[in-house]
Design a protein around this motif. Sequence first.
Motif, PDB file in Angstrom:
ATOM      1  N   LEU A  14     -86.723 -29.905  94.288  1.00 25.79           N
ATOM      2  CA  LEU A  14     -85.360 -29.378  94.336  1.00 25.79           C
ATOM      3  C   LEU A  14     -84.842 -29.273  95.761  1.00 25.79           C
ATOM      4  CD1 LEU A  14     -85.358 -26.689  91.514  1.00 25.79           C
ATOM      5  CD2 LEU A  14     -84.589 -29.057  91.464  1.00 25.79           C
ATOM      6  N   GLU A  15     -85.735 -29.128  96.722  1.00 26.05           N
ATOM      7  CA  GLU A  15     -85.298 -29.103  98.122  1.00 26.05           C
ATOM      8  C   GLU A  15     -84.647 -30.421  98.513  1.00 26.05           C
ATOM      9  OE1 GLU A  15     -88.797 -28.186 100.317  1.00 26.05           O
ATOM     10  OE2 GLU A  15     -88.919 -26.103  99.605  1.00 26.05           O
ATOM     11  N   ALA A  16     -85.063 -31.519  97.881  1.00 23.65           N
ATOM     12  CA  ALA A  16     -84.515 -32.845  98.190  1.00 23.65           C
ATOM     13  C   ALA A  16     -83.588 -33.341  97.086  1.00 23.65           C
ATOM     14  CB  ALA A  16     -85.656 -33.841  98.397  1.00 23.65           C
ATOM     15  N   ALA A  17     -83.037 -32.427  96.271  1.00 23.80           N
ATOM     16  CA  ALA A  17     -82.239 -32.823  95.108  1.00 23.80           C
ATOM     17  C   ALA A  17     -81.054 -33.702  95.484  1.00 23.80           C
ATOM     18  CB  ALA A  17     -81.761 -31.582  94.361  1.00 23.80           C
ATOM     19  N   ALA A  18     -80.370 -33.377  96.576  1.00 24.79           N
ATOM     20  CA  ALA A  18     -79.198 -34.176  96.975  1.00 24.79           C
ATOM     21  C   ALA A  18     -79.596 -35.613  97.300  1.00 24.79           C
ATOM     22  CB  ALA A  18     -78.500 -33.522  98.164  1.00 24.79           C
ATOM     23  N   ASP A  19     -80.731 -35.789  97.966  1.00 25.56           N
ATOM     24  CA  ASP A  19     -81.196 -37.137  98.304  1.00 25.56           C
ATOM     25  C   ASP A  19     -81.580 -37.904  97.045  1.00 25.56           C
ATOM     26  OD1 ASP A  19     -80.858 -36.620 101.013  1.00 25.56           O
ATOM     27  OD2 ASP A  19     -82.926 -35.926 101.260  1.00 25.56           O
ATOM     28  N   TYR A  20     -82.269 -37.243  96.121  1.00 28.84           N
ATOM     29  CA  TYR A  20     -82.651 -37.905  94.878  1.00 28.84           C
ATOM     30  C   TYR A  20     -81.414 -38.294  94.063  1.00 28.84           C
ATOM     31  CZ  TYR A  20     -87.553 -36.612  95.583  1.00 28.84           C
ATOM     32  OH  TYR A  20     -88.828 -36.480  96.076  1.00 28.84           O
ATOM     33  N   CYS A  21     -80.406 -37.432  94.056  1.00 30.62           N
ATOM     34  CA  CYS A  21     -79.178 -37.734  93.312  1.00 30.62           C
ATOM     35  C   CYS A  21     -78.483 -38.958  93.903  1.00 30.62           C
ATOM     36  CB  CYS A  21     -78.251 -36.522  93.327  1.00 30.62           C
ATOM     37  SG  CYS A  21     -76.758 -36.735  92.331  1.00 30.62           S
ATOM     38  N   ALA A  22     -78.442 -39.043  95.226  1.00 31.34           N
ATOM     39  CA  ALA A  22     -77.825 -40.209  95.869  1.00 31.34           C
ATOM     40  C   ALA A  22     -78.601 -41.478  95.530  1.00 31.34           C
ATOM     41  CB  ALA A  22     -77.767 -39.998  97.381  1.00 31.34           C
ATOM     42  N   ALA A  27     -78.855 -46.701  92.578  1.00 28.86           N
ATOM     43  CA  ALA A  27     -79.965 -47.608  92.259  1.00 28.86           C
ATOM     44  C   ALA A  27     -79.494 -48.795  91.422  1.00 28.86           C
ATOM     45  CB  ALA A  27     -81.066 -46.851  91.517  1.00 28.86           C
ATOM     46  N   ALA A  28     -80.153 -49.920  91.605  1.00 29.22           N
ATOM     47  CA  ALA A  28     -79.922 -51.127  90.805  1.00 29.22           C
ATOM     48  C   ALA A  28     -81.157 -51.352  89.927  1.00 29.22           C
ATOM     49  CB  ALA A  28     -79.681 -52.324  91.712  1.00 29.22           C
ATOM     50  N   PRO A  29     -80.989 -51.901  88.736  1.00 31.81           N
ATOM     51  CA  PRO A  29     -79.746 -52.441  88.140  1.00 31.81           C
ATOM     52  C   PRO A  29     -78.955 -51.413  87.337  1.00 31.81           C
ATOM     53  CG  PRO A  29     -81.600 -52.990  86.755  1.00 31.81           C
ATOM     54  CD  PRO A  29     -82.167 -52.225  87.918  1.00 31.81           C
ATOM     55  N   PHE A  30     -79.470 -50.172  87.269  1.00 29.09           N
ATOM     56  CA  PHE A  30     -78.777 -49.071  86.602  1.00 29.09           C
ATOM     57  C   PHE A  30     -79.303 -47.783  87.232  1.00 29.09           C
ATOM     58  CE2 PHE A  30     -82.316 -50.526  83.914  1.00 29.09           C
ATOM     59  CZ  PHE A  30     -83.134 -49.400  83.905  1.00 29.09           C
ATOM     60  N   PRO A  31     -78.600 -46.683  87.087  1.00 33.53           N
ATOM     61  CA  PRO A  31     -79.017 -45.454  87.766  1.00 33.53           C
ATOM     62  C   PRO A  31     -80.426 -45.015  87.377  1.00 33.53           C
ATOM     63  CG  PRO A  31     -76.757 -45.252  87.011  1.00 33.53           C
ATOM     64  CD  PRO A  31     -77.285 -46.533  86.421  1.00 33.53           C
ATOM     65  N   HIS A  32     -81.271 -44.833  88.399  1.00 31.05           N
ATOM     66  CA  HIS A  32     -82.622 -44.323  88.172  1.00 31.05           C
ATOM     67  C   HIS A  32     -83.182 -43.806  89.493  1.00 31.05           C
ATOM     68  CE1 HIS A  32     -83.684 -48.387  89.641  1.00 31.05           C
ATOM     69  NE2 HIS A  32     -84.850 -47.840  89.999  1.00 31.05           N
ATOM     70  N   VAL A  33     -84.217 -43.000  89.389  1.00 30.79           N
ATOM     71  CA  VAL A  33     -84.864 -42.472  90.583  1.00 30.79           C
ATOM     72  C   VAL A  33     -86.344 -42.281  90.285  1.00 30.79           C
ATOM     73  CG1 VAL A  33     -84.382 -40.048  89.966  1.00 30.79           C
ATOM     74  CG2 VAL A  33     -84.768 -40.672  92.365  1.00 30.79           C
ATOM     75  N   VAL A  34     -87.171 -42.528  91.293  1.00 27.90           N
ATOM     76  CA  VAL A  34     -88.619 -42.315  91.212  1.00 27.90           C
ATOM     77  C   VAL A  34     -88.967 -41.132  92.100  1.00 27.90           C
ATOM     78  CG1 VAL A  34     -90.902 -43.314  91.583  1.00 27.90           C
ATOM     79  CG2 VAL A  34     -89.001 -44.771  90.821  1.00 27.90           C
ATOM     80  N   ILE A  35     -89.634 -40.128  91.535  1.00 32.79           N
ATOM     81  CA  ILE A  35     -89.965 -38.910  92.269  1.00 32.79           C
ATOM     82  C   ILE A  35     -91.479 -38.717  92.241  1.00 32.79           C
ATOM     83  CG2 ILE A  35     -89.609 -36.420  92.453  1.00 32.79           C
ATOM     84  CD1 ILE A  35     -86.974 -36.766  90.957  1.00 32.79           C
ATOM     85  N   GLU A  36     -92.081 -38.727  93.414  1.00 33.65           N
ATOM     86  CA  GLU A  36     -93.522 -38.502  93.504  1.00 33.65           C
ATOM     87  C   GLU A  36     -93.814 -37.003  93.401  1.00 33.65           C
ATOM     88  OE1 GLU A  36     -95.232 -41.102  93.409  1.00 33.65           O
ATOM     89  OE2 GLU A  36     -93.854 -42.638  94.126  1.00 33.65           O
ATOM     90  N   ASN A  37     -94.992 -36.662  92.864  1.00 33.72           N
ATOM     91  CA  ASN A  37     -95.441 -35.268  92.775  1.00 33.72           C
ATOM     92  C   ASN A  37     -94.347 -34.388  92.172  1.00 33.72           C
ATOM     93  OD1 ASN A  37     -97.945 -35.893  94.158  1.00 33.72           O
ATOM     94  ND2 ASN A  37     -96.711 -36.027  96.019  1.00 33.72           N
ATOM     95  N   PHE A  38     -93.871 -34.797  91.011  1.00 33.51           N
ATOM     96  CA  PHE A  38     -92.741 -34.127  90.374  1.00 33.51           C
ATOM     97  C   PHE A  38     -93.113 -32.723  89.888  1.00 33.51           C
ATOM     98  CE2 PHE A  38     -90.121 -33.439  86.474  1.00 33.51           C
ATOM     99  CZ  PHE A  38     -88.867 -33.419  87.075  1.00 33.51           C
ATOM    100  N   THR A 102     -79.547 -35.896  89.102  1.00 38.86           N
ATOM    101  CA  THR A 102     -78.907 -37.106  88.573  1.00 38.86           C
ATOM    102  C   THR A 102     -77.375 -37.094  88.651  1.00 38.86           C
ATOM    103  OG1 THR A 102     -78.831 -36.148  86.346  1.00 38.86           O
ATOM    104  CG2 THR A 102     -80.807 -37.407  86.944  1.00 38.86           C
ATOM    105  N   GLY A 103     -76.792 -35.928  88.870  1.00 36.78           N
ATOM    106  CA  GLY A 103     -75.337 -35.833  88.866  1.00 36.78           C
ATOM    107  C   GLY A 103     -74.740 -35.778  87.469  1.00 36.78           C
ATOM    108  N   ILE A 104     -75.566 -35.584  86.448  1.00 37.37           N
ATOM    109  CA  ILE A 104     -75.081 -35.509  85.063  1.00 37.37           C
ATOM    110  C   ILE A 104     -75.189 -34.057  84.600  1.00 37.37           C
ATOM    111  CG2 ILE A 104     -75.425 -36.280  82.686  1.00 37.37           C
ATOM    112  CD1 ILE A 104     -76.574 -38.874  83.790  1.00 37.37           C
ATOM    113  N   ASP A 105     -74.059 -33.443  84.362  1.00 36.92           N
ATOM    114  CA  ASP A 105     -74.028 -32.036  83.966  1.00 36.92           C
ATOM    115  C   ASP A 105     -73.991 -31.895  82.447  1.00 36.92           C
ATOM    116  OD1 ASP A 105     -73.943 -31.186  86.650  1.00 36.92           O
ATOM    117  OD2 ASP A 105     -71.761 -31.492  86.730  1.00 36.92           O
TER     118      ASP A 105
END
Length: 307
Positions: A14-22, A27-38, A102-105
């Motif tokens: 959560l400390e890096a939430a803004a970076d993960y959201c960006a 991301a290509a080819p559709f919105p996604h994010v990979v988070i280590e040590n979730f 993710t920016g999805i509320d």
Amino acid sequence: MPAAGLSILDARVLEAAADYCAEFTSAAPFPHVVIENFLDPAFADELLASFPAFERGNSVGDDGAPGGKSTLDRIRGLGPAYQRLDDAIKSPEFLHAVGQLTGIDGLIYDPWYLGRGTHENRNGMALDPPVDFNFHPSERWHRRLNLIVYLNPEWEPCWGGCLEPFRDPHADARPVCSVAPLFNRCVIFETSGRSWHAFDPIRLPPERDGLTRSSTALYFYTRDRPAEETAPRHTTFYVNRQLPVRIDEGRTLSRDDVAEIRQLLEPRDAHIRMLYAENTALRRAQDRGLTGHLLYLARRAYVRFRR
């Protein structure tokens, strides 16, 4: 002290939430994010220790036969760790946190775990690219996110089982990227009409043949979604993989090439057999009872009228 719904997460997420959201939105080819040590490391170990045996889950495939994939959706029966997971992911704090990533509320938890829960795949298994069902099976909720946490403490990317986002599997032989299912690695991706994803065949070395690809999959919904992203209700549908790019004009096929081509043809043949079986079952159902008799008369009258 974090709220109960956030205590399962590693604090750095959560400390890096803004970076993960960006990262998610771009991301290509559709919105996604990979988070280590979730997850909190100790909690991730608890989930692994309580992961169900393959035989405990549902390993029956779409064709009605036992297969190499096992799923279990009643996770609260797996003990305290999975009860804690269930309590956390339905909390307002956790849903808000995933929205921050993710920016999805307005995310909604699915209390029935339809399609989600623990997933396990044995050696040799793969997933051809699907687009997932877009509405909750029993509610008018839009499916918005897949959240997958991998639970494989011993895994090498060369063993396969890697998540593969595709731009267009009808035309592309290669995915845009590849994500190995490493322990406590989380992948969150938006589900939409273009979120084609797969995983490549699991090919374990002989000394690791007993390992499986294990994960916990969670789906989240919203009551609405942007009109330009909304499509008519549909089920999950798959596209068989294209031939690998190395199979091209002038190439002399090796033993491995032939084996891979046969592997690619087998699911296509199985799909055709399933479609024929469904068509036969539908026609038999149509021929039964009063409705079947009326359809018979209608077809008979139509053929005679055409003459």
